[in-house]
Design a protein around this motif. Structure first.
Motif, PDB file in Angstrom:
ATOM      1  N   VAL A   1       0.848  -1.195   0.062  1.00 15.36           N
ATOM      2  CA  VAL A   1       0.012   0.083  -0.109  1.00 15.36           C
ATOM      3  C   VAL A   1       0.982   1.161  -0.083  1.00 15.36           C
ATOM      4  N   ILE A   2       0.411   2.220  -0.955  1.00 18.97           N
ATOM      5  CA  ILE A   2       1.104   3.344  -0.773  1.00 18.97           C
ATOM      6  C   ILE A   2       0.187   4.428  -0.886  1.00 18.97           C
ATOM      7  N   ARG A   3       0.719   5.821   0.020  1.00 19.65           N
ATOM      8  CA  ARG A   3      -0.237   6.697   0.022  1.00 19.65           C
ATOM      9  C   ARG A   3       0.536   8.140   0.044  1.00 19.65           C
ATOM     10  N   TYR A   4      -0.331   8.818  -0.721  1.00 17.80           N
ATOM     11  CA  TYR A   4       0.277  10.040  -1.254  1.00 17.80           C
ATOM     12  C   TYR A   4      -0.330  11.144  -0.415  1.00 17.80           C
ATOM     13  N   ALA A   5       0.216  12.043   0.373  1.00 13.54           N
ATOM     14  CA  ALA A   5      -0.465  13.131   0.981  1.00 13.54           C
ATOM     15  C   ALA A   5      -0.029  14.668   0.531  1.00 13.54           C
ATOM     16  N   THR A   6      -0.967  15.419   0.559  1.00 12.50           N
ATOM     17  CA  THR A   6      -0.314  16.763   0.165  1.00 12.50           C
ATOM     18  C   THR A   6      -0.032  17.592   1.456  1.00 12.50           C
ATOM     19  N   LEU A   7       0.684  18.563   1.329  1.00 10.09           N
ATOM     20  CA  LEU A   7       1.283  19.585   2.390  1.00 10.09           C
ATOM     21  C   LEU A   7       1.290  20.825   1.760  1.00 10.09           C
ATOM     22  N   GLY A   8       0.479  21.655   2.265  1.00 12.58           N
ATOM     23  CA  GLY A   8       0.606  22.949   1.933  1.00 12.58           C
ATOM     24  C   GLY A   8      -0.858  23.566   1.755  1.00 12.58           C
ATOM     25  N   MET A   9      -1.697  22.872   1.315  1.00 15.61           N
ATOM     26  CA  MET A   9      -2.971  23.089   1.113  1.00 15.61           C
ATOM     27  C   MET A   9      -3.812  24.056   2.467  1.00 15.61           C
ATOM     28  N   SER A  10      -3.464  23.232   3.482  1.00 14.50           N
ATOM     29  CA  SER A  10      -4.212  23.771   4.890  1.00 14.50           C
ATOM     30  C   SER A  10      -3.440  25.082   5.500  1.00 14.50           C
ATOM     31  N   ASP A  11      -2.140  25.568   4.716  1.00 19.09           N
ATOM     32  CA  ASP A  11      -1.782  26.872   5.246  1.00 19.09           C
ATOM     33  C   ASP A  11      -2.582  27.843   5.448  1.00 19.09           C
ATOM     34  N   HIS A  12      -3.608  27.968   4.444  1.00 17.24           N
ATOM     35  CA  HIS A  12      -4.568  29.119   4.343  1.00 17.24           C
ATOM     36  C   HIS A  12      -6.039  28.357   4.506  1.00 17.24           C
ATOM     37  N   PRO A  13      -6.925  29.065   5.318  1.00 22.75           N
ATOM     38  CA  PRO A  13      -8.297  28.618   5.027  1.00 22.75           C
ATOM     39  C   PRO A  13      -8.959  28.711   3.777  1.00 22.75           C
ATOM     40  N   MET A  14      -9.821  27.910   3.451  1.00 20.91           N
ATOM     41  CA  MET A  14     -10.673  28.038   2.171  1.00 20.91           C
ATOM     42  C   MET A  14     -11.697  28.895   2.024  1.00 20.91           C
TER      43      MET A  14
END
Length: 201
Positions: free
Chosen positions: A44-57
């Protein structure tokens, strides 16, 4: 790296272990988005983003973007290697599409929420039968990350790949109905070579 992103990375490592690879993508007018790859002892491989949460949507209809309040999220995609699916070098091509999706709140004013469909504009990786993803409910794989008030928690949203036909069916019948159908047919959503689920009957 901001304080928020340091906490986010720590939460990802607590839940998934140390990443074995990472890549950064920067789009014009946006902050850098990283994608981290995690491998466990199985296939199993997981890819996760890092940076999207730095600012609220922020909704595109909002007159002013609040720098603190608003939903925050990162994206997580889980796939299996081996079998008849593509090899790891091909799967790693998902890094850029994931970064594009993670940058969409900054670029397009999109608020990414569970049940939404995100169109990729092309295959998730070269040769993939998936051209969009369904945003699933958070809280299963990686727990929400609480931040100091008035900031909202960071939610880690699973991305469920959809074929073109599944995406079209979901637009008519809704996310819940498609997920029920996947469950009914025992669909392995981590299989990168899976066929589309039967959509009639």
């Amino acid at each position: 790296m901001s304080d928020v992103l340091q906490l986010v990375e720590a939460r990802l490592i607590t839940a998934l272990g140390e990443p074995d690879a990472r890549a950064a993508v920067t789009f014009v007018g946006t902050d850098r988005i990283e994608v981290l790859r995690f491998r466990d002892e199985s296939d199993v491989i997981r890819y996760a983003t890092l940076g999207m949460s730095d600012h609220p949507m922020t909704s595109p209809t909002a007159a002013v973007a609040d720098p603190l309040r608003g939903p925050r999220a990162e994206l997580v995609l889980t796939v299996r290697t081996g079998g008849s699916g593509p090899d790891l070098s091909v799967l790693d091509e998902v890094l850029r599409p994931l970064a594009v999706l993670a940058a969409s709140p900054q670029v397009e004013g999109v608020v990414v929420t569970p049940g939404a469909s995100l169109d990729l504009g092309g295959p998730l990786w070269p040769g993939a039968p998936f051209t969009s993803v369904l945003v699933a409910e958070p809280g299963g794989l990686v727990e929400d990350l609480e931040l100091l008030e008035p900031m909202e928690p960071v939610r880690f949203l699973p991305m469920l790949p959809m074929t073109t036909n599944e995406a079209a069916w979901k637009r008519v019948h809704g996310a819940g109905a498609l997920q029920d159908r996947w469950l009914r047919y025992g669909t392995d959503l981590r299989d990168p070579a899976r066929p589309g689920v039967p959509l009639s009957g």
